[in-house]
Scaffold this motif. Structure first.
Motif, PDB file in Angstrom:
ATOM      1  N   ALA A 120      -2.291  -5.338  12.411  1.00  0.00           N
ATOM      2  CA  ALA A 120      -2.647  -4.656  11.162  1.00  0.00           C
ATOM      3  C   ALA A 120      -1.537  -4.819  10.128  1.00  0.00           C
ATOM      4  O   ALA A 120      -0.349  -4.757  10.450  1.00  0.00           O
ATOM      5  CB  ALA A 120      -2.922  -3.180  11.417  1.00  0.00           C
ATOM      6  N   ILE A 121      -1.946  -5.020   8.885  1.00  0.00           N
ATOM      7  CA  ILE A 121      -1.044  -5.156   7.756  1.00  0.00           C
ATOM      8  C   ILE A 121      -1.546  -4.245   6.639  1.00  0.00           C
ATOM      9  O   ILE A 121      -2.748  -4.194   6.371  1.00  0.00           O
ATOM     10  CB  ILE A 121      -0.989  -6.609   7.241  1.00  0.00           C
ATOM     11  CG1 ILE A 121      -0.587  -7.571   8.365  1.00  0.00           C
ATOM     12  CG2 ILE A 121      -0.043  -6.730   6.052  1.00  0.00           C
ATOM     13  CD1 ILE A 121       0.838  -7.437   8.823  1.00  0.00           C
ATOM     14  N   ALA A 122      -0.633  -3.518   5.988  1.00  0.00           N
ATOM     15  CA  ALA A 122      -1.009  -2.705   4.831  1.00  0.00           C
ATOM     16  C   ALA A 122      -0.771  -3.512   3.556  1.00  0.00           C
ATOM     17  O   ALA A 122       0.032  -4.450   3.536  1.00  0.00           O
ATOM     18  CB  ALA A 122      -0.194  -1.413   4.806  1.00  0.00           C
ATOM     19  N   LEU A 123      -1.483  -3.160   2.509  1.00  0.00           N
ATOM     20  CA  LEU A 123      -1.342  -3.812   1.207  1.00  0.00           C
ATOM     21  C   LEU A 123      -1.036  -2.746   0.171  1.00  0.00           C
ATOM     22  O   LEU A 123      -1.796  -1.793   0.012  1.00  0.00           O
ATOM     23  CB  LEU A 123      -2.623  -4.565   0.833  1.00  0.00           C
ATOM     24  CG  LEU A 123      -3.070  -5.670   1.808  1.00  0.00           C
ATOM     25  CD1 LEU A 123      -4.439  -6.206   1.413  1.00  0.00           C
ATOM     26  CD2 LEU A 123      -2.056  -6.797   1.839  1.00  0.00           C
ATOM     27  N   ALA A 124       0.094  -2.913  -0.521  1.00  0.00           N
ATOM     28  CA  ALA A 124       0.547  -1.916  -1.482  1.00  0.00           C
ATOM     29  C   ALA A 124       0.996  -2.603  -2.767  1.00  0.00           C
ATOM     30  O   ALA A 124       1.276  -3.808  -2.764  1.00  0.00           O
ATOM     31  CB  ALA A 124       1.692  -1.101  -0.885  1.00  0.00           C
ATOM     32  N   PRO A 125       1.097  -1.859  -3.877  1.00  0.00           N
ATOM     33  CA  PRO A 125       1.577  -2.464  -5.127  1.00  0.00           C
ATOM     34  C   PRO A 125       2.989  -3.026  -5.001  1.00  0.00           C
ATOM     35  O   PRO A 125       3.340  -4.010  -5.661  1.00  0.00           O
ATOM     36  CB  PRO A 125       1.524  -1.311  -6.119  1.00  0.00           C
ATOM     37  CG  PRO A 125       0.493  -0.376  -5.556  1.00  0.00           C
ATOM     38  CD  PRO A 125       0.635  -0.486  -4.071  1.00  0.00           C
ATOM     39  N   ALA A 126       3.812  -2.413  -4.129  1.00  0.00           N
ATOM     40  CA  ALA A 126       5.177  -2.872  -3.907  1.00  0.00           C
ATOM     41  C   ALA A 126       5.687  -2.225  -2.626  1.00  0.00           C
ATOM     42  O   ALA A 126       5.173  -1.171  -2.207  1.00  0.00           O
ATOM     43  CB  ALA A 126       6.080  -2.512  -5.086  1.00  0.00           C
ATOM     44  N   PRO A 127       6.681  -2.820  -1.977  1.00  0.00           N
ATOM     45  CA  PRO A 127       7.256  -2.192  -0.779  1.00  0.00           C
ATOM     46  C   PRO A 127       7.751  -0.786  -1.086  1.00  0.00           C
ATOM     47  O   PRO A 127       8.376  -0.532  -2.116  1.00  0.00           O
ATOM     48  CB  PRO A 127       8.432  -3.127  -0.433  1.00  0.00           C
ATOM     49  CG  PRO A 127       8.034  -4.450  -0.999  1.00  0.00           C
ATOM     50  CD  PRO A 127       7.281  -4.139  -2.268  1.00  0.00           C
ATOM     51  N   GLY A 128       7.437   0.135  -0.179  1.00  0.00           N
ATOM     52  CA  GLY A 128       7.837   1.523  -0.365  1.00  0.00           C
ATOM     53  C   GLY A 128       6.792   2.380  -1.036  1.00  0.00           C
ATOM     54  O   GLY A 128       6.896   3.605  -1.006  1.00  0.00           O
ATOM     55  N   GLU A 129       5.787   1.758  -1.656  1.00  0.00           N
ATOM     56  CA  GLU A 129       4.718   2.525  -2.291  1.00  0.00           C
ATOM     57  C   GLU A 129       3.554   2.730  -1.323  1.00  0.00           C
ATOM     58  O   GLU A 129       3.433   2.025  -0.318  1.00  0.00           O
ATOM     59  CB  GLU A 129       4.244   1.814  -3.558  1.00  0.00           C
ATOM     60  CG  GLU A 129       5.304   1.689  -4.635  1.00  0.00           C
ATOM     61  CD  GLU A 129       4.733   1.196  -5.950  1.00  0.00           C
ATOM     62  OE1 GLU A 129       3.504   1.329  -6.152  1.00  0.00           O
ATOM     63  OE2 GLU A 129       5.508   0.673  -6.778  1.00  0.00           O
ATOM     64  N   ALA A 130       2.703   3.684  -1.632  1.00  0.00           N
ATOM     65  CA  ALA A 130       1.580   4.009  -0.752  1.00  0.00           C
ATOM     66  C   ALA A 130       0.582   2.857  -0.709  1.00  0.00           C
ATOM     67  O   ALA A 130       0.259   2.272  -1.753  1.00  0.00           O
ATOM     68  CB  ALA A 130       0.888   5.278  -1.241  1.00  0.00           C
ATOM     69  N   PRO A 131       0.094   2.501   0.486  1.00  0.00           N
ATOM     70  CA  PRO A 131      -0.892   1.411   0.597  1.00  0.00           C
ATOM     71  C   PRO A 131      -2.196   1.761  -0.103  1.00  0.00           C
ATOM     72  O   PRO A 131      -2.607   2.922  -0.130  1.00  0.00           O
ATOM     73  CB  PRO A 131      -1.106   1.285   2.115  1.00  0.00           C
ATOM     74  CG  PRO A 131       0.067   1.954   2.730  1.00  0.00           C
ATOM     75  CD  PRO A 131       0.475   3.037   1.793  1.00  0.00           C
ATOM     76  N   GLN A 132      -2.811   0.752  -0.660  1.00  0.00           N
ATOM     77  CA  GLN A 132      -4.123   0.916  -1.288  1.00  0.00           C
ATOM     78  C   GLN A 132      -5.199   0.123  -0.551  1.00  0.00           C
ATOM     79  O   GLN A 132      -6.378   0.243  -0.871  1.00  0.00           O
ATOM     80  CB  GLN A 132      -4.063   0.482  -2.753  1.00  0.00           C
ATOM     81  CG  GLN A 132      -3.150   1.344  -3.606  1.00  0.00           C
ATOM     82  CD  GLN A 132      -3.241   1.011  -5.081  1.00  0.00           C
ATOM     83  OE1 GLN A 132      -4.143   0.295  -5.517  1.00  0.00           O
ATOM     84  NE2 GLN A 132      -2.332   1.535  -5.873  1.00  0.00           N
TER      85      GLN A 132
END
Length: 241
Positions: A120-132
């Motif tokens: 599993a991989i999360a996708l977020a606007p930038a590292p450290g931000e909440a995944p969307q």
């Protein structure tokens, strides 16, 4: 089919696939792959889009991104979530090598990202931000078919294969003829009107592809039979597998 057991290899493969998926994800805010955190995982009843890939490396792909692409879908009412995710899934599957990606289907996640064997991989606007959004990949290994010393498979000879195949004689397969393809952005699809001419990727007079359940099996020329279209087979495509 069984899940592979090399977790580190699967995670590296999933990261490469997630990078390509994020590149074509129809999200207003660009997303990048970040480490998956179970504490921030989507709810089990979240809407997910799944597709299966069959090739040298076969895998099941799942993506949860309904919130990330909601704004885009709201402005394109004729496009379903599964259709909107298709280009991104194709890009992710392309990292696995040659093969065929099955139709994308939307449904409940049902805890897929927490299952054993899923990278599993999360996708977020930038590292450290909440995944969307989230992406999961489960590769599958092909079970080798036992061979006899003379190269004949078990069950062959004495009509073994024919007897087994006879059990499938009444199974119906979907056969389609394809004269060509093209790719269009959603904008042009929404602008289609009667009279629009679409240029396909095949020259006039070229043979049509004959597909059985989405797999190329033959080529032929288009003919007319009693005022209906037909296909005269001119070439049988060998199964390289």
């Amino acid at each position: 089919m069984a899940p592979t057991t090399n977790a580190s290899t699967d995670l590296a493969v999933a990261q490469a696939a997630a990078s390509e998926l994020a590149r074509l994800l129809p999200s207003v805010v660009p997303l990048v792959p970040v480490p998956f955190d179970a504490a921030q995982a989507p709810a089990p009843d979240a809407v997910a889009v799944r597709a299966s890939f069959v090739g040298g490396v076969s895998a099941d792909l799942v993506v949860v991104a309904d919130a990330a692409v909601a704004q885009v879908l709201a402005s394109a009412g004729a496009v379903s979530l599964a259709d909107a995710m298709r280009p991104a899934l194709e890009a992710a599957a392309a990292t696995l090598g040659p093969g065929v990606l099955d139709a994308a289907v939307a449904g409940s996640l049902d805890g897929d990202l927490a299952e054993p064997g899923v990278a599993a991989i999360a996708l977020a606007p930038a590292p450290g931000e909440a995944p969307q959004a989230w992406f999961g990949l489960r590769t599958r290994t092909h079970t080798p078919v036992p061979q006899q010393r003379d190269g004949v498979r078990p069950g062959q000879g004495a009509g073994g294969d024919r007897a087994a195949l006879r059990l499938l004689h009444d199974v119906e397969l979907t056969l389609t003829a394809e004269i060509g393809r093209t790719r269009l952005p959603v904008r042009q699809v929404l602008e289609l009107v009667p009279g629009t001419v679409l240029e396909l990727d095949r020259a006039a007079g070229s043979p049509a592809d004959v597909m059985v359940n989405g797999r190329l099996v033959a080529r032929g020329e288009v003919v007319v039979v009693d005022e209906d279209y037909g296909i005269r087979i001119t070439e049988i495509v060998a199964n390289e597998a």
